[in-house]
Motif scaffolding. Structure first.
Motif, mmCIF file in Angstrom:
data_model
loop_
_atom_site.group_PDB
_atom_site.id
_atom_site.type_symbol
_atom_site.label_atom_id
_atom_site.label_comp_id
_atom_site.label_asym_id
_atom_site.label_seq_id
_atom_site.Cartn_x
_atom_site.Cartn_y
_atom_site.Cartn_z
ATOM 1 N N LEU A 168 32.073 -69.760 -33.009
ATOM 2 C CA LEU A 168 32.462 -68.922 -34.131
ATOM 3 C C LEU A 168 33.949 -69.064 -34.445
ATOM 4 N N GLY A 169 34.634 -69.849 -33.641
ATOM 5 C CA GLY A 169 36.043 -70.109 -33.898
ATOM 6 C C GLY A 169 36.900 -69.920 -32.667
ATOM 7 N N ASP A 195 27.873 -66.514 -39.164
ATOM 8 C CA ASP A 195 28.691 -67.142 -38.128
ATOM 9 C C ASP A 195 30.170 -67.153 -38.515
ATOM 10 N N ARG A 196 30.547 -66.258 -39.404
ATOM 11 C CA ARG A 196 31.943 -66.232 -39.873
ATOM 12 C C ARG A 196 32.621 -64.938 -39.466
#
Length: 352
Positions: free
Chosen positions: A84-85, A128-129
């Motif tokens: 997700l980052g 998913d952000r």
């Protein structure tokens, strides 16, 4: 005469000790049966790097933090991993980095080490952000060691966080410091109503808590690293003083709350903890095992039982999954372990 002086010296040393003689044993406080042990674990996912914490979203997927890479991962029950980052602002060094994670609805709460402090932040998750970061709590002391880091929502709906004293042990006794505490807050980072001192502080006198769990009666337990001798599991009371650095393990000083279980540090170094099937399940780092601590009806502990000793190495993340299993993460790439093929991994451990 020499024998008499020896006896007197030993008596004096004993009288000066703040801990009880049995403080370092695997000491239960009740007779609660452990019940059935866990079944055979299976790998959910392999090839991770220091998975520090695991929480579950309403749909059943897990969120997993990696301490050193600062990645936040989504992991499905069949082992599919989506990044997700990488969380900006994480300063991973020593025992610090991206640590605790908790979720409420589609809000994600993270505890991480920044350049100047440890902090608690919130993100909105859409698919998913991740949305923009909102800092809820800043100024938690940071250090090369003892950064605490666990986040969890209690049955009262408030967010709890564990902090460490960063090696500056007197911070634990200073109620105006956020170091060496368990904190309790709203989803916006404000002190929760009913907190004992009107601040974020819920309990104090902690060295380095890394496990939080509630039993079916809503009682809060915390696992805590000792220094050289006594690791602990504590039953947490609002406003309670758990003694560090004046006491390590059990004592006869009524100012301090005694643990319900103590271990020698080579048997435990307890980190993540979950409650399931009448027991607390505690991941042991140095002890390289999963401890089962059965609980009696009054919240006291029976005799702990060790599982999987040495089999998977250092165990850090322990979370109860929606399907009734435990998810357990290894921590063999944290600089203190010996990585094995497939490390680090998350295991699904069935419970009877």
């Amino acid at each position: 005469m020499r024998k008499l002086w020896t006896i007197l010296l030993l008596a004096a040393l004993t009288a000066c000790s703040s801990g009880l003689a049995d403080g370092g044993k695997v000491t239960p406080t009740a007779t609660a049966p452990a019940g059935a042990g866990p079944g055979e674990p299976r790998d959910v996912v392999t090839g991770l790097a220091v998975p520090w914490a695991i929480t579950f979203l309403p749909g059943g997927d897990a969120l997993v933090t990696e301490r050193d890479t600062a990645r936040l991962l989504r992991v499905t029950r069949d082992g599919k991993v989506t990044s997700l980052g990488t969380i900006p602002g994480v300063s991973a060094a020593g025992e610090g980095g991206l640590m605790g994670v908790a979720a409420k609805d589609q809000q994600v709460f993270l505890y991480y080490t920044a350049e100047q402090d440890n902090r608690i932040v919130r993100y909105q998750l859409t698919g998913d952000r991740l949305g923009d970061e909102r800092v809820l709590v800043r100024g938690i002391p940071k250090g090369a060691i003892h950064n605490g880091g666990r986040l969890a929502f209690g049955p009262d709906g408030f967010l709890y966080a564990s902090t460490g004293e960063t090696g500056e042990d007197q911070l634990a006794q200073q109620r105006d410091s956020l170091g060496g505490k368990i904190l309790r807050m709203t989803v916006d980072g404000a002190p929760a109503p009913g907190n004992p001192f009107g601040t974020l502080v819920y309990s104090y006198g902690h060295r380095n808590v890394q496990g939080l769990a509630w039993d079916r009666s809503g009682r809060l337990y915390a696992s805590e690293f000792g220094q050289n001798t006594y690791d602990e599991v504590n039953l947490i009371k609002a406003g309670g003083n758990y003694g560090w650095p004046e006491v390590e393990g059990r004592s006869d000083d009524s100012r301090y709350v005694n643990p319900i279980v103590t271990w020698s540090t080579d048997e435990a170094s307890p980190s993540g903890m979950a409650y399931a099937n009448g027991s607390l399940w505690v991941g042991a780092l140095r002890g390289t095992r999963l401890w089962q601590v059965p609980l009696a009806a009054d919240g006291s502990a029976g005799t702990p039982v060790a599982h999987f000793t040495g089999r998977y190495g250092r165990l850090r993340a322990v979370t109860a999954a929606p399907d009734g299993t435990l998810w357990v993460g290894t921590s063999n790439k944290d600089g203190r372990g010996s990585p094995r093929p497939g490390d680090d991994r998350i295991l699904s451990v069935p419970l009877s």
